[in-house]
Design an enzyme around this catalytic site. Sequence first.
Site, PDB file in Angstrom:
ATOM      1  N   SER A  57      67.797  58.195  14.683  1.00  0.00           N
ATOM      2  CA  SER A  57      68.272  58.306  13.307  1.00  0.00           C
ATOM      3  C   SER A  57      67.338  59.269  12.567  1.00  0.00           C
ATOM      4  O   SER A  57      66.893  60.265  13.146  1.00  0.00           O
ATOM      5  CB  SER A  57      68.309  56.913  12.678  1.00  0.00           C
ATOM      6  OG  SER A  57      68.906  56.950  11.412  1.00  0.00           O
ATOM      7  N   HIS A 111      72.518  59.431  14.361  1.00  0.00           N
ATOM      8  CA  HIS A 111      73.161  59.214  13.067  1.00  0.00           C
ATOM      9  C   HIS A 111      73.283  60.574  12.398  1.00  0.00           C
ATOM     10  O   HIS A 111      72.335  61.345  12.357  1.00  0.00           O
ATOM     11  CB  HIS A 111      72.306  58.298  12.190  1.00  0.00           C
ATOM     12  CG  HIS A 111      72.244  56.890  12.704  1.00  0.00           C
ATOM     13  ND1 HIS A 111      71.361  55.970  12.226  1.00  0.00           N
ATOM     14  CD2 HIS A 111      72.977  56.263  13.665  1.00  0.00           C
ATOM     15  CE1 HIS A 111      71.544  54.818  12.858  1.00  0.00           C
ATOM     16  NE2 HIS A 111      72.509  54.975  13.747  1.00  0.00           N
ATOM     17  N   ASP A 134      69.311  49.916  13.822  1.00  0.00           N
ATOM     18  CA  ASP A 134      70.254  50.257  14.879  1.00  0.00           C
ATOM     19  C   ASP A 134      69.487  50.554  16.169  1.00  0.00           C
ATOM     20  O   ASP A 134      68.387  51.112  16.132  1.00  0.00           O
ATOM     21  CB  ASP A 134      71.076  51.485  14.447  1.00  0.00           C
ATOM     22  CG  ASP A 134      72.389  51.614  15.211  1.00  0.00           C
ATOM     23  OD1 ASP A 134      72.795  50.648  15.878  1.00  0.00           O
ATOM     24  OD2 ASP A 134      73.007  52.692  15.129  1.00  0.00           O
TER      25      ASP A 134
END
Lengths: 269, 194
Positions: free
Chosen positions: B18, B45, B138
Amino acid sequence: MIEDIELETLINDIYEYYGFDFGSYSRASLKRRVNRLYHLDGFRNFYEFLSKVRNDSDYYKRLIDEITVNVTEMFRDPTFYRIVRTEILPLLATKPFIRLWHAGCSTGEEVYSMAIMLKEAGLLHKSLIYATDINSKVLETAKKGIFPLRMMKEYSENYRDSGGQEDFSSYYIANYGIAKFNDELAQKMVFSQHNLVSDNSFNEFDFILCRNVLIYFDNDLQKRVINLFDASLAVLGFLALGTKETIKYSISTTKYKQLEKEKIWRKVK
Amino acid sequence: MEESKIISNKRVVIIGGSAGSLNAILQILPDLPVFKSFALVIVLHRRGTDDLTLEELITLKAQTEVKLIEDKVQLMHGFIYVAPSNYHLLFEKDDFFALDTSEKVNYSRPSIDVSFESAAEVYGSNLIGILLSGSNTDGTEGLKAIQNAGGIVVIQDPKSAEMPYMPSNAILNTTPDYILSPEEILKFIISIDK
């Protein structure tokens, strides 16, 4: 995590008890959705779950709502809408009457997006959008044209990125956390239940949109659906799919001409 | 640990990241020689638009060919794949990629957990999961799934990460096989190509 064999049992039972065939659905996604519901609803074992589905038709409806993917947004992929606005609508404008079919329309966000573009192109009055889905519950939402107000900022940005120049908020009335889209837009929409797995063609169209539905189907079912679209599309009509979908595994591409890099094909013969 | 089941005999390295992970990716990919014996899948992401900026950047920087993921594209050894924006990326048992537009998971689509869990089911002990920099949670559940399926878990050393929260959270909640800096991750990936 449910086992593969359990998923297959569920698919068979749904077909046997309710006549709905998930047999040609892509397993990775289906399994994840079923697994999610199974845990969400707190079942202790798979047979408890299976028996609930078999014996409780209300629960079956819940299952359909939860395992079919109903996530959509207005002007999803603004570039796509920009192309529709600049390349396709001007070509459709020459027709006395424009018939569109939005297959797998879910809660209708993309149908309202299209209606807005038709209105801005001065074509809404002579257009009719047939919007279909297998799920009757999402169609009820779509008919109302009511979407969460919190989404409007993002949708208004998408609208702008798609080439929209009006004040996006003029298309809806905001109230208590909801945005109710103008009735004028919905007047040119016809909503009905249609199952791409088993139903047939029901009209001839100038523009068919089916975005992010085929990704859930296996090759055989994709072939069936693309051929159903082919049978429902007028010559020189357009077919639009999701940004990662293609017709190339399903139909002779000599019948269709692709618009550059876009997932839009024109039926040339 | 569950008994490891392998459904596909393909070998897969899957990288999730991310905020701050693109930097790590750009420290790894340019020096990674062309590989043949596994597929490299990258799940980052990214903004929810339909552009191909990330694919183009990775194509430019990597020595190994990048193949665009579309519906019914099959995973093959010797290629890099990048999860497209605004879709969850899943894996079918016959090595085809599957895309899914369902709800965001951990505020993200693609979600690293979704891809890691799906890959773990198909690739089992033939899977290596690498989690990079980021500032949400995540990836942790996904790494657990990879570990349970007999795969190898690698986490970026939070000290080397621009955003240490995501790798730190994963270290707290899993038992990683390796905790490595980007340079060490590069050496590790080179070492497994045989």
